[in-house]
Design an enzyme around this catalytic site. Sequence first.
Site, PDB file in Angstrom:
ATOM      1  N   ASP A   1       0.861  -1.163   0.000  1.00  0.00           N
ATOM      2  CA  ASP A   1       0.000   0.000   0.000  1.00  0.00           C
ATOM      3  C   ASP A   1       0.911   1.231   0.000  1.00  0.00           C
ATOM      4  OD1 ASP A   1      -2.551   0.842   0.080  1.00  0.00           O
ATOM      5  OD2 ASP A   1      -2.685   0.994   2.249  1.00  0.00           O
TER       6      ASP A   1
ATOM      7  N   ASP B   1      -3.913  -1.302   5.329  1.00  0.00           N
ATOM      8  CA  ASP B   1      -4.389  -0.809   6.625  1.00  0.00           C
ATOM      9  C   ASP B   1      -5.896  -0.638   6.667  1.00  0.00           C
ATOM     10  OD1 ASP B   1      -4.596   1.316   4.945  1.00  0.00           O
ATOM     11  OD2 ASP B   1      -3.197   2.623   5.999  1.00  0.00           O
TER      12      ASP B   1
ATOM     13  N   ASP C   1      -8.529  -3.504   2.330  1.00  0.00           N
ATOM     14  CA  ASP C   1      -7.385  -4.382   2.074  1.00  0.00           C
ATOM     15  C   ASP C   1      -7.600  -5.797   2.604  1.00  0.00           C
ATOM     16  OD1 ASP C   1      -5.928  -2.258   0.957  1.00  0.00           O
ATOM     17  OD2 ASP C   1      -5.322  -1.571   2.930  1.00  0.00           O
TER      18      ASP C   1
END
Length: 1022
Positions: A376, A716, A720
Amino acid sequence: MGKGAASEKYQPAATSENAKNSKKSKSKTTDLDELKKEVSLDDHKLNLDELHQKYGTDLTQGLTPARAKEILARDGPNALTPPPTTPEWIKFCRQLFGGFSILLWTGAILCFLAYGIQVATVDNPANDNLYLGVVLSTVVIITGCFSYYQEAKSSKIMDSFKNMVPQQALVIRDGEKSSINAEQVVVGDLVEVKGGDRIPADLRIISACSCKVDNSSLTGESEPQSRSPEYSSENPLETKNIAFFSTNCVEGTARGIVINIGDHTVMGRIATLASGLEVGQTPIAAEIEHFIHIITGVAVFLGVSFFILSLILGYTWLEAVIFLIGIIVANVPEGLLATVTVCLTLTAKRMARKNCLVKNLEAVETLGSTSTICSDKTGTLTQNRMTVAHMWFDNQIHEADTTENQSGISFDKTSLSWNALSRIAALCNRAVFQAGQDSVPILKRSVAGDASESALLKCIELCCGSVSQMRDRNPKIVEIPFNSTNKYQLSIHENDKADSRYLLVMKGAPERILDRCSTILLNGEDKPLNEEMKEAFQNAYLELGGLGERVLGFCHLKLSTSKFPEGYPFDVEEPNFPITDLCFVGLMSMIDPPRAAVPDAVGKCRSAGIKVIMVTGDHPITAKAIAKGVGIISEGNETVEDIAARLNIPVNQVNPRDAKACVVHGTDLKDLSHENLDDILHYHTEIVFARTSPQQKLIIVEGCQRQGAIVAVTGDGVNDSPALKKADIGVAMGIAGSDVSKQAADMILLDDNFASIVTGVEEGRLIFDNLKKSIAYTLTSNIPEITPFLVFIIANVPLPLGTVTILCIDLGTDMVPAISLAYERAESDIMKRQPRNPKTDKLVNERLISMAYGQIGMIQALGGFFSYFVILAENGFLPIDLIGIREKWDELWTQDLEDSYGQQWTYEQRKIVEYTCHTSFFVSIVIVQWADLIICKTRRNSIFQQGMKNKILIFGLFEETALAAFLSYTPGTDIALRMYPLKPSWWFCAFPYSLIIFLYDEARRFILRRNPGGWVEQETYY
């Protein structure tokens, strides 16, 4: 519009009975494939009349209570369906009977079976097999409980989703507002939300006032998004007129129609997807399974061979079965399960000290096998705080300091234009520091306000001193807050300078601000805004935008005292003051800057052969800029767009294979087939996926896994969680991570820093190497434990080593040394080699078995037999006379057995000599295991290069020797364990063999280093 009597034609988007019935008939796989597809909604495109037609809802009165009750009965409550959970006792049984444990259970059952046969056929059976069975069972139960305890803290994914579901909702039914339990909300309900509320279902906004929602848990975007009735994007996740279930309304108010509830909401789909995904076997579990196959194969081969041999040699069926069981059990390395578990636990503890919290022990090694990391961007690669990066004033771009400790570049802060720009940024700004933080460094302070304004506030506080004092000197009179229509924010302040009574300041979208200006401030003086200056502005704006930065324009106007005297009644509804012909002052651009340690960490990954892919919900330009900043796209590598720009040709004329780097937009990804995605992943070494949805992140992970990669994913947000669950190892963020992502992950980064993953990879690779060493050490002693039994069968000699003594080695003397190898430091730079290939680079391979069993183990067995024959010879039994003596030796009624010198021995005297031999054989194994432990420290380097810095290993050498002495000389062990004291000289019998092992392996490794890839490496390097 009719009052709330919903149209009979109404079929909710995804909650109709047809959908329910068809869903039952579909397989689970089809359902999951359906969930992996993009969200398909068209409600954001409908006008208010069409919404009324579709849902039958009066847009002012809402549904009637009766109609709401009908819909509730049909669709069920607005709640997430909990997935089928695995009962705790099944999880416990998996730990108790899974993997390596099954081998030990088989051994224990065979021991009890052998003991049963002996009880049925012999008058005074030995209890050895009973003890062995009990000990094996105990080892498995203790280790199973330990592993279960370690993992019991994991996998409660749905519980954390439940925390996201709001408790109450404000609905309008029959024109009356009422607060009801959120589970009672139905499709078609009219719902009102205000700042601080959690959205109770997916809503189509029909009216709003300054409404902003925080979608970060869903899309990963940290900036609050404004919500209004306008249709602004084809993509339902990006349009302004839909608010999503379980996101937060941060300010303003809105009213909307419920278009989806429960499992059918966007969040519900993610929850179902995350909890329904099948998770594959971890690499270490596959390795242990492979190891069990090898050990079982060796055990069964030896057992059956000697079963047949013993029948040929004339033993009875029952004796042959006892031998068969004995050989199979002797092959089971009893202590290895505990060793592996303890080694993984120690590494997990070591990783926790380095900010990697491992929830699942097997994940420790998986991280070391990782070949692709899908990371990410926000908060992992970046600092997760908007920071002012550049300013443009006096027709020049100035770089701001974005470092975490303010050790970077400084710019000229004496300029009059900077003075004016900083004043606008401080005054035209609603962000304030939260109270009681005077002692906290400015960059670490908490701010009430949005991300951009917080960045400006911190920048001005750092450069110019107290912003609150500046605001006190220039009190605000009136303000027009930012809105999506005019795209600017304006405020009027009392001016502390003598040149005018009031100062008007404005900030907003740069092109909108420039359009309202007729002059520009250069070196403190107003100059006409001519074409040349407009072009300079345009170039600066494009340059900063191209860096992926968010750019704001700033202007001001000193209101003349004659027109605007003290006490002038400013009106913001119908502005009675100028909002054009202002003076443009400059630009400020912000970015969420990369973390300091990330570029180095990405470089380490590259040299370790690990591909780092950025997957983000952010804009492609920003994503590409950060990717270049951290080295995911390395210097000199171009995307097709870069090549097209350099050659000045259209993008479609560039061969995609010419570009090493690649930035893929989520909308393009939507239309890609599996084959096209596989091509991108295969042919491009540096990849950025931007504007991706949760489903796409999952598809990317599956694509990497199709390529044979071991994939680690960082994330996070709730969005996800499906990808975290599907990945070989999911890594969640400890600080910014949502509860859902933490539950779905195998590992949590306590400091949210990408660099910690690289530390984890290093630890994972090290533990794989060290487990190999530990297993090689443990397996080697199997041969001196098995061969006495084989010689006992073939040569008919007194038993050289007893079962209880074998247990003392496997669960006593060998345990600490085997575990100490987990503390061994890396031989070379393990981050310079390619990730291991799970198909070819096994934890236990034929070469390791060949070294442990065929070479070192054989030398150890010779050492043991040497001490055995020495003791018997010293007591009168020469080796040649021992062959075939077993039957008489073990006969209870033979009290006058003659030795080689004619001395007679009673049964009890013979057994004391036999048990002394057992003790001596045991001590010999301990002594040859000294050398084995030292050579297992390193697989390639010389021991003189590696050194003896592992203090735990040195302690292990002393501990196993002390334990052997304790078992030999402590009064009472002769009765409890049949261990007898040895003469000091008998301790030295095995020393030459220990030295031979050391010299043999040093020579082998010397040849290995001299001829890399040669015959010795191919045959012996494990």
